[in-house]
Design a protein around this motif. Sequence first.
Motif, PDB file in Angstrom:
ATOM      1  N   ALA A 194       0.833  -1.207   0.000  1.00 19.99           N
ATOM      2  CA  ALA A 194       0.000   0.000   0.000  1.00 19.99           C
ATOM      3  C   ALA A 194       0.869   1.260   0.000  1.00 19.99           C
ATOM      4  CB  ALA A 194      -0.935  -0.011   1.210  1.00 19.99           C
ATOM      5  N   GLU A 195       1.931   1.252   0.786  1.00 20.65           N
ATOM      6  CA  GLU A 195       2.815   2.414   0.851  1.00 20.65           C
ATOM      7  C   GLU A 195       3.559   2.623  -0.464  1.00 20.65           C
ATOM      8  OE1 GLU A 195       3.982   1.514   5.431  1.00 20.65           O
ATOM      9  OE2 GLU A 195       5.337   2.813   4.297  1.00 20.65           O
ATOM     10  N   ILE A 196       3.989   1.536  -1.080  1.00 20.41           N
ATOM     11  CA  ILE A 196       4.701   1.644  -2.363  1.00 20.41           C
ATOM     12  C   ILE A 196       3.762   2.190  -3.439  1.00 20.41           C
ATOM     13  CG2 ILE A 196       5.876   0.344  -4.175  1.00 20.41           C
ATOM     14  CD1 ILE A 196       6.696  -1.664  -1.911  1.00 20.41           C
ATOM     15  N   ALA A 197       2.534   1.675  -3.479  1.00 20.17           N
ATOM     16  CA  ALA A 197       1.566   2.152  -4.466  1.00 20.17           C
ATOM     17  C   ALA A 197       1.251   3.627  -4.252  1.00 20.17           C
ATOM     18  CB  ALA A 197       0.282   1.318  -4.383  1.00 20.17           C
ATOM     19  N   GLU A 198       1.084   4.028  -2.997  1.00 21.98           N
ATOM     20  CA  GLU A 198       0.784   5.425  -2.667  1.00 21.98           C
ATOM     21  C   GLU A 198       1.961   6.335  -3.048  1.00 21.98           C
ATOM     22  OE1 GLU A 198      -1.404   8.656  -0.809  1.00 21.98           O
ATOM     23  OE2 GLU A 198      -1.892   6.731  -1.735  1.00 21.98           O
ATOM     24  N   LYS A 199       3.176   5.860  -2.813  1.00 20.97           N
ATOM     25  CA  LYS A 199       4.370   6.639  -3.141  1.00 20.97           C
ATOM     26  C   LYS A 199       4.431   6.939  -4.637  1.00 20.97           C
ATOM     27  CE  LYS A 199       9.420   6.033  -3.236  1.00 20.97           C
ATOM     28  NZ  LYS A 199      10.536   5.155  -2.803  1.00 20.97           N
TER      29      LYS A 199
ATOM     30  N   VAL B  25      10.415  -5.259   0.145  1.00 21.87           N
ATOM     31  CA  VAL B  25       9.404  -5.485  -0.900  1.00 21.87           C
ATOM     32  C   VAL B  25       9.604  -4.501  -2.061  1.00 21.87           C
ATOM     33  CG1 VAL B  25       6.931  -5.449  -1.412  1.00 21.87           C
ATOM     34  CG2 VAL B  25       7.740  -6.449   0.732  1.00 21.87           C
ATOM     35  N   GLU B  26       9.949  -3.262  -1.725  1.00 21.89           N
ATOM     36  CA  GLU B  26      10.152  -2.260  -2.779  1.00 21.89           C
ATOM     37  C   GLU B  26      11.356  -2.608  -3.664  1.00 21.89           C
ATOM     38  OE1 GLU B  26      10.708   1.756  -1.425  1.00 21.89           O
ATOM     39  OE2 GLU B  26       9.704   2.541  -3.197  1.00 21.89           O
ATOM     40  N   ASP B  27      12.406  -3.172  -3.070  1.00 22.06           N
ATOM     41  CA  ASP B  27      13.554  -3.612  -3.869  1.00 22.06           C
ATOM     42  C   ASP B  27      13.128  -4.661  -4.892  1.00 22.06           C
ATOM     43  OD1 ASP B  27      16.056  -3.461  -1.195  1.00 22.06           O
ATOM     44  OD2 ASP B  27      15.224  -1.912  -2.520  1.00 22.06           O
ATOM     45  N   TRP B  28      12.265  -5.580  -4.465  1.00 26.32           N
ATOM     46  CA  TRP B  28      11.773  -6.635  -5.358  1.00 26.32           C
ATOM     47  C   TRP B  28      10.904  -6.030  -6.460  1.00 26.32           C
ATOM     48  CZ3 TRP B  28       6.542  -8.758  -5.423  1.00 26.32           C
ATOM     49  CH2 TRP B  28       6.412  -9.906  -6.198  1.00 26.32           C
ATOM     50  N   VAL B  29      10.015  -5.112  -6.101  1.00 27.06           N
ATOM     51  CA  VAL B  29       9.152  -4.454  -7.084  1.00 27.06           C
ATOM     52  C   VAL B  29       9.994  -3.668  -8.096  1.00 27.06           C
ATOM     53  CG1 VAL B  29       7.389  -2.672  -7.404  1.00 27.06           C
ATOM     54  CG2 VAL B  29       7.152  -4.348  -5.560  1.00 27.06           C
ATOM     55  N   ASP B  30      11.007  -2.954  -7.601  1.00 23.71           N
ATOM     56  CA  ASP B  30      11.864  -2.170  -8.493  1.00 23.71           C
ATOM     57  C   ASP B  30      12.614  -3.066  -9.466  1.00 23.71           C
ATOM     58  OD1 ASP B  30      12.808   0.434  -6.095  1.00 23.71           O
ATOM     59  OD2 ASP B  30      11.078   0.216  -7.414  1.00 23.71           O
ATOM     60  N   ALA B  31      13.062  -4.226  -8.981  1.00 23.99           N
ATOM     61  CA  ALA B  31      13.768  -5.155  -9.868  1.00 23.99           C
ATOM     62  C   ALA B  31      12.853  -5.627 -10.996  1.00 23.99           C
ATOM     63  CB  ALA B  31      14.292  -6.342  -9.068  1.00 23.99           C
ATOM     64  N   ILE B  32      11.586  -5.872 -10.672  1.00 25.22           N
ATOM     65  CA  ILE B  32      10.623  -6.281 -11.704  1.00 25.22           C
ATOM     66  C   ILE B  32      10.380  -5.134 -12.673  1.00 25.22           C
ATOM     67  CG2 ILE B  32       8.224  -6.972 -12.099  1.00 25.22           C
ATOM     68  CD1 ILE B  32       8.362  -8.373  -9.341  1.00 25.22           C
ATOM     69  N   ARG B  33      10.237  -3.936 -12.130  1.00 24.82           N
ATOM     70  CA  ARG B  33       9.981  -2.749 -12.955  1.00 24.82           C
ATOM     71  C   ARG B  33      11.123  -2.482 -13.932  1.00 24.82           C
ATOM     72  NH1 ARG B  33      10.872   2.657 -11.883  1.00 24.82           N
ATOM     73  NH2 ARG B  33      11.680   2.123  -9.823  1.00 24.82           N
TER      74      ARG B  33
END
Length: 486
Positions: A381-386, A446-454
């Motif tokens: 939720a925080e990553i999406a909001e950011k 979690v954000e590191d993982w999301v960024d790697a996918i992005r």
Amino acid sequence: MLGRGALAFLAPALLFGVGAHAEGLYSKKSAVLQVDGKSYDKLVAKSNQVSNLKPAYEKAAKGLDGLAQVAAVNCDDEGNKAFCGSMGVQGFPTLKIVKPSKKPGKPIVEDYQGGRTAKDIIEAVKQAIPNNVKRISDKGLNAWLESSNETAKAILFSDKGTTGALIRVVATDYLGRINFAQIRNKETAAVEMFGVTTYPSLVILPGGAEPPVLFDGTFSKGLMKDFLDQYASSSKSESAQMPKKEQKPLAPKDEPAATPAEAEETAASASASSAFSSASSSHASEEGSATPSGATTETLEDASQPTESPDPAIVPEDTPKPASMPDVAPPIPDLIERDFLEKRCLGPKTTTCILALLPKAVDDELASLPEDASAALASLAEIAEKHSARGGKLFPFFSVPARNEGQGVLRDALKLDKELELVAVNARRGWYRRYEGANGFGKNAVEDWVDAIRLGEGAKGQLPESLIIEEKETEEKSKAEEHDEL
């Protein structure tokens, strides 16, 4: 009227949680302190979906023992409402980090917006501890030894490239009374000058005619304090009248004759030794004429000099009125039906989705989910909001409850066997990527993982064709549901 919740503090950062009935949640043996508006004054310089946060909060308090004070306040108590209002509490649970500033009695108060696991809280608190330890090298040693000689100096010799939380806490406690520096083991001239052979090693430079002294105890805050108290400038006159504990003076190290190849390094060491001798001799005259600098950090045991804090009996006119809703990132959408999951993430034209496959809960309420699941949802939720606040484009995040039949199909096809799974799927390109969870479910990991996918980094698995819904089938389901299920 303040609703139920908890306010939590932290010091030299102080972790401060606000909530209702805090005195009933935390026992007398708990590592979490219970404070009110009056006793907060003594803590400076020193939350919950209340019961849900309690286990993580108490675990964090134990993990931060010696590094920070962790406290809770009951904001439903009539005597604490004004104080909670003065702290800007607008919803529950509220966690705040209170850390010292350069002005005694005027701490910096920050809202804590991180994950609610003990690991996340501990990490955030450690990062919030001020760093008053100067990193110096062989080249900068001379200048440091020659400057600020009105107090004793302490040097931590370490084989690590970072400054740990414990030494930062100790340096903050002695700010203005002892100057702290850290030297890495690679700085050979400094290491040889002080004869250091093991790491970590803490050396105190008392000043005057006194030789450097090596701390030979265990690296704990209590034992380090006992050692350093003998040399802190605010207690010089008192400690001079008391017998000092027997310490281990640093004897000069016998050096073999320098070879031509060692000439430059030997010269640097000799220069540093000369600077230290000059700096040490200047302590005697400067300490006699200069007024010792007092402590800037109030300890819990010393109640004789309370710091200034908001008066709990006075509510400024501009104090914001408490609200009943917490200021947190909006939750990510749920895909509660199999059709929704297939339409949004498993159609032949769908792009990347991040799915949180939730474990089976006792009931349908989020509060009944395990700690890791709640932390993962909060992080997403925080990553999406950011990204939303920045106006950036990011693929959608969804939570998939256990009652969604599609979750079981997805788990079986991808052989996902953990109770909580985070997985990215891209049906159009036919790949998936699983979050391994080795670093927990805090926002940073979690954000590191999301960024790697992005960024297209990391290995991906092939998405089984059986999971991808045929286009005609998808269109038929869409006709039956023209509204947005989210």
